[in-house]
Enzyme design. Sequence first.
Site, PDB file in Angstrom:
ATOM      1  N   ARG A  15       0.828  -1.213   0.000  1.00 32.52           N
ATOM      2  CA  ARG A  15       0.000   0.000   0.000  1.00 32.52           C
ATOM      3  C   ARG A  15       0.859   1.259   0.000  1.00 32.52           C
ATOM      4  O   ARG A  15       0.582   2.196  -0.749  1.00 32.52           O
ATOM      5  CB  ARG A  15      -0.959  -0.002   1.187  1.00 32.52           C
ATOM      6  CG  ARG A  15      -2.037  -1.075   1.075  1.00 32.52           C
ATOM      7  CD  ARG A  15      -2.930  -1.120   2.294  1.00 32.52           C
ATOM      8  NE  ARG A  15      -2.125  -1.404   3.472  1.00 32.52           N
ATOM      9  CZ  ARG A  15      -2.412  -1.019   4.703  1.00 32.52           C
ATOM     10  NH1 ARG A  15      -3.508  -0.316   4.945  1.00 32.52           N
ATOM     11  NH2 ARG A  15      -1.639  -1.319   5.714  1.00 32.52           N
ATOM     12  N   ASN A  33      -6.156  -2.872   2.385  1.00 34.27           N
ATOM     13  CA  ASN A  33      -6.139  -4.324   2.530  1.00 34.27           C
ATOM     14  C   ASN A  33      -7.562  -4.836   2.642  1.00 34.27           C
ATOM     15  O   ASN A  33      -8.403  -4.216   3.295  1.00 34.27           O
ATOM     16  CB  ASN A  33      -5.368  -4.737   3.786  1.00 34.27           C
ATOM     17  CG  ASN A  33      -3.875  -4.563   3.642  1.00 34.27           C
ATOM     18  OD1 ASN A  33      -3.350  -4.463   2.545  1.00 34.27           O
ATOM     19  ND2 ASN A  33      -3.184  -4.521   4.759  1.00 34.27           N
TER      20      ASN A  33
END
Length: 85
Positions: A15, A33
């Site tokens: 990320r 996520n």
Amino acid sequence: MQYLVSGKVQGVFFRASTRFEAERLKITGYARNLPDGRVEVLACGEADAVDQLRNWLTRGPAQARVEGVSSEPVPVQELAEFSIR
């Protein structure tokens, strides 16, 4: 465009690396996520830049092992930045 990235993509700075790449390409959106181990990426910006981000998502950062990237068009959203959720 919404992307779902599968493989070893959680716990490997995926990320954060995606945010860095998106900011470099002047893309807004987010990376988060999912409970099933995938990462969802929403990318809003110029078509060429979004395509470049998709190509990057197929590799990800060095620690990741991307097994697949699926995509789905979504309505354009006005977001101020690229965030990690």
